[in-house]
Design an enzyme around this catalytic site. Structure first.
Site, PDB file in Angstrom:
ATOM      1  N   GLY A 303       0.854  -1.211   0.088  1.00 55.30           N
ATOM      2  CA  GLY A 303       0.050   0.027  -0.080  1.00 55.30           C
ATOM      3  C   GLY A 303       0.769   1.324  -0.145  1.00 55.30           C
ATOM      4  O   GLY A 303       1.902   1.461  -0.562  1.00 55.30           O
ATOM      5  N   SER A 304       0.374   2.187   0.658  1.00 48.51           N
ATOM      6  CA  SER A 304       1.116   3.540   0.727  1.00 48.51           C
ATOM      7  C   SER A 304       2.332   3.683   1.125  1.00 48.51           C
ATOM      8  O   SER A 304       3.295   4.667   1.048  1.00 48.51           O
ATOM      9  CB  SER A 304       0.257   4.526   1.632  1.00 48.51           C
ATOM     10  OG  SER A 304      -1.161   4.790   0.842  1.00 48.51           O
ATOM     11  N   THR A 305       3.041   2.651   1.945  1.00 50.63           N
ATOM     12  CA  THR A 305       4.260   2.628   2.549  1.00 50.63           C
ATOM     13  C   THR A 305       5.635   2.571   1.476  1.00 50.63           C
ATOM     14  O   THR A 305       6.421   2.944   1.346  1.00 50.63           O
ATOM     15  CB  THR A 305       4.478   1.528   3.176  1.00 50.63           C
ATOM     16  OG1 THR A 305       4.189   0.031   2.699  1.00 50.63           O
ATOM     17  CG2 THR A 305       3.770   1.487   4.533  1.00 50.63           C
TER      18      THR A 305
END
Length: 586
Positions: A303-305
């Site tokens: 995801g956003s990581t």
């Protein structure tokens, strides 16, 4: 007439006597010749045969008992040791020869102390032709002493060792365990089995009829000594991390959780824990699915990581700049609408990272070549084997397609379509903390810091770090990961769990970051898998655990605070008067 008869008998005796004598003498000579020939055959022609038969009755091969190597943490704390125990074995032939089964009371006592059924115990020694059968393995010294006092003929004790894990479930996934024969089956016990194992030296000895050793002949086979293993783990941090992660998993009603803490400077793993765990000292409750080290075996869509890595690739290829303002309004692509959980009318790259804008990252990804993004992921170690040698480690997955649709490229920009392990994600942020220098990952203690490899321009890395610091500040998505007194840089991640044919209703909440920003020392990832509590966002479910464990690590290693102190405000006249009144009332 009588005189003639006597004369005839004397003649007959004198004629027969020499013949008998010669015949007897002939037999004696033949026998003696045979004995001489047999002796000559034994002594000259076949001198080793009888010696060999004699040796077969008196010579024995024995081996020195050998222990498995010890596993310790970086400070010498024991994580796996071998403790002496006994095995109970029986010689059925000896038992039947002594008619030992008649002592029913003693056999019932033996069955009781070993926790065995009496019928099964006696049936195991029922065959008088057998010479060896185990009755019970790895019994305690107290039980062994009790068995000796029973004085059962044909029942003997044999020295062996049992693996004991002082840290129990805290380090179970990393350290692993062994089987009953002392061979590693999980964790570092299996990964470094040859290093930890020993081979006993074999000796030739001579015994008498009573089984006593009367001669030590010498070594037949030289053995191999076991080696101790020193892990990079700090058991103090391991305990803190496990306790905090277990609490977060229970509070958020999550399926599982993983945490990896790494030394940014050396690339050493200081803590690696998972929940749920298991007790490696209890073989009866061992279940293979609980023994899985999720930090290296399980993969997740990050995801956003991974947005900072995509941003660095975009900056490196000149796709955008820090001054550009992007349109972050929801838009449709390939029949799917890209939206944000934190709405912004418009924003530059700094705000896109701070507020974790999927829309902004999708716009950047659509401007880029897919290989620009995937190759940068690989440079940061995503989708690659970490090189730790841990058993069952997954390399993850970076998509390699000849043709990319727009929706595939757009979602790749905010962390969908690839799979990584918690260890890989921690190592990637450790490389970012090192201003773009990637160092080898190690679960063993290293003597000096490795040189590493540069994978991104240091100026770009510093700019992204500055943006990630705002994530933990007020208004960012990772405010709960803040550590008082220290500058923290990190990124939240909330990704849906992939199911057959699409995505389900469950999420994976992640926070990954490092501290202190002024001189990074530790990088950490916290993953809460499938939380079913009041929240599922990475900042909410994983952020508090990150803050607790990172705070403990910084204090334990005496890392000085680097956050600027807020200036003390001067008290005005009214405030000073109020303070004075309060003091007077006190």
């Amino acid at each position: 007439m009588r005189t003639n008869t006597k004369k005839n008998n004397k003649k007959h005796d004198s004629a027969v006597a020499p013949w008998r004598f010669m015949l007897l003498l002939g037999f004696i000579l033949v026998g003696f010749t045979g004995l001489v020939a047999r002796t000559a055959w034994i002594q000259i022609i076949q001198p080793d045969r009888l010696r060999q038969e004699g040796d077969m009755r008196s010579l024995r091969t024995t081996a020195d008992p050998s222990d498995r190597g010890m596993v310790t943490d970086r400070n010498g704390e024991q994580l796996a040791v071998s403790v002496p125990v006994q095995a109970v074995w029986a010689d059925p032939k000896e038992i039947h020869a002594a008619d030992g089964l008649k002592n029913t009371a003693a056999w019932m006592a033996l069955a009781d102390v070993l926790g065995l059924d009496m019928r099964k115990l006696t049936s195991s020694v029922a065959d008088p032709k057998r010479r060896f059968v185990y009755l019970q393995r790895q019994i305690t010294p107290a039980v062994a002493d009790y068995i000796v006092k029973l004085k059962l003929p044909g029942v003997h004790l044999r020295r062996e060792t049992r693996r004991y894990y002082p840290s129990g479930e805290i380090s179970a996934h990393l350290v692993g365990n062994t089987n009953i024969d002392g061979s590693g089956i999980e964790g570092v016990e299996r990964a470094f089995n040859d290093w930890l194992s020993s081979t006993p030296s074999e000796y030739k000895i001579r015994k008498d009829r009573q089984g006593r050793v009367i001669e030590n002949i010498g070594i037949v086979k030289e053995g191999k000594k076991a080696n101790d293993l020193v892990l990079s783990i700090d058991q103090r941090l391991q305990s803190i991390a496990y306790r905090s992660l277990k609490y977060a998993t229970e509070v958020n009603k999550a399926t599982s959780g993983s945490l990896v803490l790494m030394d940014v400077v050396t690339g050493e793993v200081l803590a690696m824990v998972n929940t749920p765990s298991y007790n490696p000292n209890n073989r009866e409750q061992y279940q293979s699915f609980r023994a899985r080290n999720r930090a290296v075996t399980d993969t997740y869509e990050p995801g956003s990581t991974v947005k900072p890595i995509v941003a660095m690739s975009a900056l490196e290829h000149g796709v955008t700049s820090w001054k550009e303002v992007l349109d972050t309004r929801p838009f449709s692509i390939g029949g799917k609408v890209v939206t944000d959980s934190h709405r912004m009318a418009s924003g530059g790259l700094f705000d896109i990272l701070k507020y974790s804008s999927n829309i902004g990252m999708a716009h950047l990804a659509l401007r880029m070549q897919p290989q620009w993004i995937t190759s940068k992921f690989e440079e940061f170690g995503l989708g690659q084997d970490s090189g730790t040698g841990l058993m069952g480690e997954s390399s993850g997955m970076i998509p390699l397609r000849s043709r990319w649709s727009k929706i595939e490229l757009a979602t790749l920009g905010f962390g969908y379509g690839l799979r990584v392990t918690p260890l890989q994600l921690t190592a990637a942020y450790a490389a970012l903390a090192n201003k773009g220098i990637r160092k080898p990952v190690s679960v063993l203690k290293v003597s000096q810091s490795p040189k590493g490899e540069r994978i991104i321009d240091p100026l770009i890395a510093e700019q992204v770090i500055h943006a990630l610091e705002s994530v933990v500040e007020e208004g960012g998505t990772g405010g709960k990961a803040a550590v008082p007194g220290y500058r923290i840089a990190g990124k939240t991640g909330t990704a849906k769990v992939a199911t057959a044919g699409g995505y389900g209703k469950d999420y994976v909440g992640t926070f990954v970051g490092f501290a202190p920003v002024s001189n990074p020392r530790f990088a950490m990832v916290v993953i809460i898998n499938e939380p079913h509590g009041t929240s599922y966002y990475g900042g909410s479910v994983a952020g508090p655990t990150f803050a607790e464990v990172m705070s403990s690590a910084l204090q334990l290693y005496n890392v000085p605070p680097d956050a600027p102190q807020e200036p003390k405000e001067e008290l005005n006249t009214a405030q000073r008067s109020e303070v004075k009144k309060s003091a007077t009332r006190s």
